[in-house]
Design a protein around this motif. Structure first.
Motif, PDB file in Angstrom:
ATOM      1  N   SER A  12      -3.916  -0.573  11.533  1.00  0.00           N
ATOM      2  CA  SER A  12      -3.606  -2.029  11.771  1.00  0.00           C
ATOM      3  C   SER A  12      -2.221  -2.012  12.382  1.00  0.00           C
ATOM      4  N   ASN A  13      -1.507  -2.170  13.398  1.00  0.00           N
ATOM      5  CA  ASN A  13       0.386  -2.193  13.634  1.00  0.00           C
ATOM      6  C   ASN A  13       0.698  -3.006  13.104  1.00  0.00           C
ATOM      7  N   LEU A  14       0.226  -4.662  11.923  1.00  0.00           N
ATOM      8  CA  LEU A  14       0.788  -5.420  11.045  1.00  0.00           C
ATOM      9  C   LEU A  14       0.524  -4.515   9.752  1.00  0.00           C
ATOM     10  N   GLY A  15       1.437  -4.762   8.697  1.00  0.00           N
ATOM     11  CA  GLY A  15       0.795  -3.493   7.457  1.00  0.00           C
ATOM     12  C   GLY A  15       1.197  -5.308   6.360  1.00  0.00           C
ATOM     13  N   PHE A  16       0.885  -5.555   5.367  1.00  0.00           N
ATOM     14  CA  PHE A  16       0.670  -6.399   4.642  1.00  0.00           C
ATOM     15  C   PHE A  16       1.199  -6.475   3.859  1.00  0.00           C
ATOM     16  N   GLY A  17       2.652  -6.411   2.948  1.00  0.00           N
ATOM     17  CA  GLY A  17       3.765  -6.238   2.495  1.00  0.00           C
ATOM     18  C   GLY A  17       3.632  -6.971   1.428  1.00  0.00           C
ATOM     19  N   ILE A 251       4.077  -1.469  10.746  1.00  0.00           N
ATOM     20  CA  ILE A 251       5.112  -2.563  10.838  1.00  0.00           C
ATOM     21  C   ILE A 251       4.799  -3.606   9.698  1.00  0.00           C
ATOM     22  N   LEU A 252       5.535  -3.578   8.529  1.00  0.00           N
ATOM     23  CA  LEU A 252       5.372  -3.886   7.150  1.00  0.00           C
ATOM     24  C   LEU A 252       6.065  -5.258   7.434  1.00  0.00           C
ATOM     25  N   SER A 253       5.271  -6.470   6.717  1.00  0.00           N
ATOM     26  CA  SER A 253       5.445  -7.966   6.851  1.00  0.00           C
ATOM     27  C   SER A 253       5.431  -7.970   5.656  1.00  0.00           C
ATOM     28  N   GLY A 254       6.425  -8.806   5.280  1.00  0.00           N
ATOM     29  CA  GLY A 254       6.729  -9.134   3.455  1.00  0.00           C
ATOM     30  C   GLY A 254       5.667 -10.705   4.346  1.00  0.00           C
ATOM     31  N   MET A 255       4.645 -10.558   3.511  1.00  0.00           N
ATOM     32  CA  MET A 255       3.966 -12.065   3.629  1.00  0.00           C
ATOM     33  C   MET A 255       4.243 -13.553   2.411  1.00  0.00           C
ATOM     34  N   SER A 256       4.533 -14.810   2.495  1.00  0.00           N
ATOM     35  CA  SER A 256       5.068 -15.265   1.074  1.00  0.00           C
ATOM     36  C   SER A 256       4.086 -16.493   1.482  1.00  0.00           C
ATOM     37  N   ASN A 257       3.277 -16.794   2.589  1.00  0.00           N
ATOM     38  CA  ASN A 257       2.469 -18.279   2.322  1.00  0.00           C
ATOM     39  C   ASN A 257       1.709 -17.580   3.416  1.00  0.00           C
ATOM     40  N   PHE A 258       0.305 -18.784   3.592  1.00  0.00           N
ATOM     41  CA  PHE A 258      -0.385 -18.475   4.606  1.00  0.00           C
ATOM     42  C   PHE A 258      -0.271 -18.461   5.845  1.00  0.00           C
TER      43      PHE A 258
END
Length: 379
Positions: A12-17, A251-258
């Motif tokens: 997935s182009n989006l990575g869950f950080g 591309i990692l995105s640090g996820m902090s909320n829903f």
């Protein structure tokens, strides 16, 4: 979800950080597992298959929570990545113990992706030290099937980035770098991108929104962007910029909320990279944005010949600008200052202002050195 090919995998182009997970009562070590479970479930249901954590995240609890939650899904439905903690020289001597503990914490028999964490100017010598043999050990773990793909993340200067690649580039399958439309020029990230492209090493991106700094930008600058492509929010501009760069795979995105997970999934359902014209607009906006906080040093080095402490003032200013932009001492600045010989650190400035008399940009260098000392003391 938009996917990119990586060897035999579709990622997935989006990575869950998992560095900025939601926490309870502001305690960074107390992860809100119920909310995190909901976020991970939504991500997986919408096609995200790459999850990134590391030994030090959330005081060591990120790996535990990620492992506990991912075990509820089929092993072939996700890719988990973690990293060797390079922040302490002692860790290089405990590589076997740490690696085994990470497998235990994440409740897996192998890591899909494993990174040498944060190769930088301060720890490069440890990675190159044959007595530690960390890279060689990880190559052996790959041969044993406990690592499927080996790579590294890097905050080093471009000079030391190249030094690491020259030493180990032949066994590195991917590289994770800080990359966004500000740092393309500000941190000269384009040099790392061009080198990785030349070596055909796929690029993973960290800090695409600079820890949230680029999630909201000054209203007048946002208006300039909206005039070109109305409807895009600030994070989407960041991600669409990265989708335009050849070689960028995850591309990692640090996820902090829903809500962040929802918005990220919406964005990454399509591949809509910026045009060349929009990219140039972003660079112009970056220059304006940085000019509001940065000192206008041109690295002419007139100042250094007048410094009785032989402080490398232009380099100090470079790291100061980075820290002033984010509002606190950057990791790069801390590592750089710690690596300097005694007597040549910013705190060794005498405040004599001899440098200022030679500065054609009229920068108040002594005052800047005091600000750095205050930053470091507070940190």
């Amino acid at each position: 979800m938009y996917y990119n090919n990586f060897q035999e995998k579709k990622l997935s182009n989006l990575g869950f950080g998992a560095m900025r997970l939601p926490v309870i009562d502001g305690d960074s070590t107390n992860i809100d597992k119920e909310l995190t479970a909901k976020m991970i479930a939504y991500a997986i249901d919408n096609g995200v298959n790459y999850f990134d954590t590391a030994w030090p995240y959330h005081g060591g609890n990120s790996e535990l929570v990620v492992g506990e939650l991912l075990k509820n899904y089929p092993r072939d439905s996700f890719n988990v990545a973690t990293k060797f903690p390079s922040f302490s020289p002692e860790n290089f001597q405990k590589k076997e113990e740490i690696f085994a503990k990470q497998l235990e914490k994440l409740q897996v028999e192998y890591f899909d992706f494993y990174l040498l964490h944060n190769v930088n100017d301060g720890n490069l010598g440890n990675f190159l030290n044959p007595e530690y043999g960390v890279v060689e050990y990880m190559v052996e773990q790959k041969k044993a099937g406990k690592i499927k793909h080996l790579g590294f993340s890097c905050h080093a200067s471009n000079k030391n980035f190249l030094k690491f690649l020259d030493a180990y580039g032949d066994v590195m399958e991917f590289c994770q770098i800080q990359l966004n439309w500000v740092d393309w020029d500000f941190q000269d990230a384009k040099v790392k991108v061009e080198e990785l492209q030349k070596r055909n090493i796929p690029i993973w991106v960290m800090e695409p929104i600079r820890g949230g700094k680029l999630a909201t930008i000054p209203e007048d600058l946002m208006e300039k962007l909206n005039a070109y492509r109305p409807g895009l929010n600030a994070p989407e501009w960041c991600f669409r910029f990265l989708q335009a760069i050849p070689g960028v795979t995850v591309i990692l995105s640090g996820m902090s909320n829903f809500e962040q997970v929802e918005d990220n999934v919406r964005i990454f359902n399509t591949n809509e990279p910026v045009s060349d014209e929009e990219r140039d607009l972003l660079f112009a906006v970056a220059k304006d944005y940085l000019g509001r906080t940065s000192l206008p040093c041109t690295a002419c080095r007139y100042c250094t010949g007048n410094c009785p402490q032989s402080i490398d003032i232009p380099t100090v200013i470079e790291y100061y600008n980075e820290s002033a932009f984010i509002g606190s001492p950057s990791f790069q600045m801390i590592s750089y200052i710690n690596s300097l010989p005694e007597g040549m650190k910013p705190q060794d400035c005498l405040g004599c202002q001899a440098c200022e008399g030679a500065c054609p940009q009229n920068i108040e260098i002594a005052a800047m050195m005091e600000k750095i000392q205050d930053m470091m003391a507070k940190k």
